[in-house]
Scaffold this motif. Sequence first.
Motif, PDB file in Angstrom:
ATOM      1  N   PRO A  27    -116.340  33.559 -42.640  1.00 31.99           N
ATOM      2  CA  PRO A  27    -117.092  32.603 -41.906  1.00 31.99           C
ATOM      3  C   PRO A  27    -116.509  31.173 -42.411  1.00 31.99           C
ATOM      4  N   ARG A  28    -115.832  31.133 -43.567  1.00 31.91           N
ATOM      5  CA  ARG A  28    -115.173  29.783 -43.889  1.00 31.91           C
ATOM      6  C   ARG A  28    -113.859  29.887 -43.340  1.00 31.91           C
ATOM      7  N   THR A  29    -113.028  30.741 -42.875  1.00 32.46           N
ATOM      8  CA  THR A  29    -111.850  30.589 -42.558  1.00 32.46           C
ATOM      9  C   THR A  29    -111.336  29.596 -41.568  1.00 32.46           C
ATOM     10  N   THR A  30    -110.437  28.691 -41.774  1.00 29.65           N
ATOM     11  CA  THR A  30    -110.207  27.743 -40.674  1.00 29.65           C
ATOM     12  C   THR A  30    -109.458  28.361 -39.568  1.00 29.65           C
ATOM     13  N   LEU A  31    -109.319  27.621 -38.468  1.00 30.94           N
ATOM     14  CA  LEU A  31    -108.404  28.298 -37.349  1.00 30.94           C
ATOM     15  C   LEU A  31    -106.948  28.323 -37.763  1.00 30.94           C
ATOM     16  N   LEU A  32    -106.403  27.377 -38.645  1.00 29.11           N
ATOM     17  CA  LEU A  32    -105.194  27.133 -39.316  1.00 29.11           C
ATOM     18  C   LEU A  32    -104.741  28.448 -40.029  1.00 29.11           C
ATOM     19  N   ASP A  33    -105.798  28.764 -40.846  1.00 27.13           N
ATOM     20  CA  ASP A  33    -105.719  29.876 -41.755  1.00 27.13           C
ATOM     21  C   ASP A  33    -105.464  31.432 -41.252  1.00 27.13           C
ATOM     22  N   ALA A  34    -106.309  31.399 -40.302  1.00 24.37           N
ATOM     23  CA  ALA A  34    -106.327  32.728 -39.319  1.00 24.37           C
ATOM     24  C   ALA A  34    -104.921  32.640 -38.530  1.00 24.37           C
ATOM     25  N   LEU A  35    -104.499  31.786 -38.140  1.00 25.36           N
ATOM     26  CA  LEU A  35    -103.197  31.736 -37.454  1.00 25.36           C
ATOM     27  C   LEU A  35    -102.113  31.965 -38.659  1.00 25.36           C
ATOM     28  N   ARG A  36    -101.961  31.419 -39.129  1.00 26.15           N
ATOM     29  CA  ARG A  36    -101.107  31.377 -40.421  1.00 26.15           C
ATOM     30  C   ARG A  36    -101.002  32.750 -41.194  1.00 26.15           C
ATOM     31  N   GLU A  37    -102.150  32.975 -42.041  1.00 25.90           N
ATOM     32  CA  GLU A  37    -102.148  33.928 -42.942  1.00 25.90           C
ATOM     33  C   GLU A  37    -102.575  35.351 -42.341  1.00 25.90           C
ATOM     34  N   ARG A  38    -103.148  35.270 -41.051  1.00 32.69           N
ATOM     35  CA  ARG A  38    -103.783  36.674 -40.697  1.00 32.69           C
ATOM     36  C   ARG A  38    -102.931  37.064 -39.621  1.00 32.69           C
ATOM     37  N   LEU A  39    -102.266  36.138 -38.826  1.00 32.04           N
ATOM     38  CA  LEU A  39    -101.503  36.561 -37.606  1.00 32.04           C
ATOM     39  C   LEU A  39    -100.096  36.131 -37.852  1.00 32.04           C
ATOM     40  N   GLN A  40     -99.678  35.708 -38.999  1.00 34.11           N
ATOM     41  CA  GLN A  40     -98.340  35.251 -39.476  1.00 34.11           C
ATOM     42  C   GLN A  40     -97.785  34.115 -38.554  1.00 34.11           C
ATOM     43  N   LEU A  41     -98.306  33.283 -37.683  1.00 35.74           N
ATOM     44  CA  LEU A  41     -97.904  32.443 -36.789  1.00 35.74           C
ATOM     45  C   LEU A  41     -97.555  31.171 -37.883  1.00 35.74           C
ATOM     46  N   THR A  42     -96.574  31.102 -38.573  1.00 36.85           N
ATOM     47  CA  THR A  42     -96.266  30.003 -39.356  1.00 36.85           C
ATOM     48  C   THR A  42     -95.788  28.746 -38.765  1.00 36.85           C
ATOM     49  N   GLY A  43     -95.507  28.973 -37.430  1.00 33.75           N
ATOM     50  CA  GLY A  43     -94.851  27.622 -37.066  1.00 33.75           C
ATOM     51  C   GLY A  43     -95.904  26.455 -37.032  1.00 33.75           C
ATOM     52  N   THR A  44     -97.097  26.692 -37.082  1.00 29.90           N
ATOM     53  CA  THR A  44     -98.154  25.816 -37.208  1.00 29.90           C
ATOM     54  C   THR A  44     -98.155  25.297 -38.608  1.00 29.90           C
ATOM     55  N   PRO A  47    -115.975  41.162 -47.722  1.00 21.12           N
ATOM     56  CA  PRO A  47    -117.369  40.880 -47.736  1.00 21.12           C
ATOM     57  C   PRO A  47    -117.838  39.761 -47.026  1.00 21.12           C
ATOM     58  N   GLY A  48    -118.894  39.976 -46.147  1.00 22.87           N
ATOM     59  CA  GLY A  48    -119.284  38.743 -45.165  1.00 22.87           C
ATOM     60  C   GLY A  48    -118.616  38.496 -44.201  1.00 22.87           C
ATOM     61  N   ALA A  49    -117.306  39.012 -43.924  1.00 18.14           N
ATOM     62  CA  ALA A  49    -116.571  39.008 -42.715  1.00 18.14           C
ATOM     63  C   ALA A  49    -117.281  39.196 -41.383  1.00 18.14           C
ATOM     64  N   GLN A  50    -116.870  38.513 -40.515  1.00 16.19           N
ATOM     65  CA  GLN A  50    -117.226  38.594 -38.902  1.00 16.19           C
ATOM     66  C   GLN A  50    -116.362  38.919 -38.111  1.00 16.19           C
ATOM     67  N   ALA A  51    -116.596  39.702 -36.787  1.00 11.91           N
ATOM     68  CA  ALA A  51    -115.607  39.859 -36.107  1.00 11.91           C
ATOM     69  C   ALA A  51    -115.280  38.758 -34.979  1.00 11.91           C
ATOM     70  N   LEU A  52    -114.013  38.620 -34.767  1.00 11.29           N
ATOM     71  CA  LEU A  52    -113.442  37.345 -33.882  1.00 11.29           C
ATOM     72  C   LEU A  52    -112.633  38.009 -32.877  1.00 11.29           C
ATOM     73  N   THR A  53    -112.795  37.646 -31.809  1.00 10.10           N
ATOM     74  CA  THR A  53    -111.877  38.057 -30.720  1.00 10.10           C
ATOM     75  C   THR A  53    -111.620  36.832 -29.724  1.00 10.10           C
ATOM     76  N   PHE A  54    -110.200  36.540 -29.876  1.00 14.98           N
ATOM     77  CA  PHE A  54    -109.850  35.456 -29.060  1.00 14.98           C
ATOM     78  C   PHE A  54    -108.374  35.560 -28.677  1.00 14.98           C
ATOM     79  N   THR A  55    -107.745  34.977 -27.926  1.00 16.11           N
ATOM     80  CA  THR A  55    -106.430  35.155 -27.079  1.00 16.11           C
ATOM     81  C   THR A  55    -105.497  33.967 -27.742  1.00 16.11           C
ATOM     82  N   VAL A  56    -104.328  34.446 -28.400  1.00 16.67           N
ATOM     83  CA  VAL A  56    -103.584  33.771 -28.999  1.00 16.67           C
ATOM     84  C   VAL A  56    -101.997  33.878 -27.932  1.00 16.67           C
TER      85      VAL A  56
END
Length: 208
Positions: free
Chosen positions: A76-93, A56-65
Amino acid sequence: MPTRKPDFDPAQPPLLPVSRRSVLQAIGISGTAAALGNGLAQAAPAPGQAPAYQEPGAQALTFTVNGQQQTLNVDPRTTLLDALRERLQLTGTKKGCDHGQCGACTVHVNGRRVNACLSLALMHEGDAITTVEGLGSPEQLHPMQAAFVEHDAYQCGYCTSGQIMSAVALANEPHGRSDGEIKEAMSGNICRCGAYSHILAAIKTAQA
Ligand code: FES
Ligand code: FES
């Protein structure tokens, strides 16, 4: 003195022979939809398709990783850190303090180092993000990664990806090359294991 009649007599049959199952059947709710509860039930997906979950309330984000274009729907409250770790599974960060105090979450945004825990993901529409996974690979380490290995510049390793990302970005910053100036430039990256002298040696080797 009259005795009080008990509210419930287990010997008596129930007034209405009603079960939870019969109520759900009566109002036409399947077991699956009932389990979704409170308005989360969605239109049935087409056969063979998984239902698309929309926060609910999510917005589209397009970027290059790490060189790959990614499109996410994020709160909208998601941090870049959580987007990388939780959504893209880039857990090195890593998430150390989550308050901008330790540097464990350092990534590059358009080539500059940033604390990913202090930055909202939606601020990065169109940006190019690099995480430690995008620097090198186990077969072909980035020179800074190789220098950290050579100088044993870690103990537990929790701060290491942030240290390396900061150290790599440092090369493009107008800072001096003395030990004191490198330490000052790296002062946002905390190592609780105290591997600082080895980290400094690694950075000087990679910069040589
Ligand atoms: Fe971001 Fe500590 S987790 S600075
Ligand atoms: Fe453990 Fe730095 S190596 S915190």
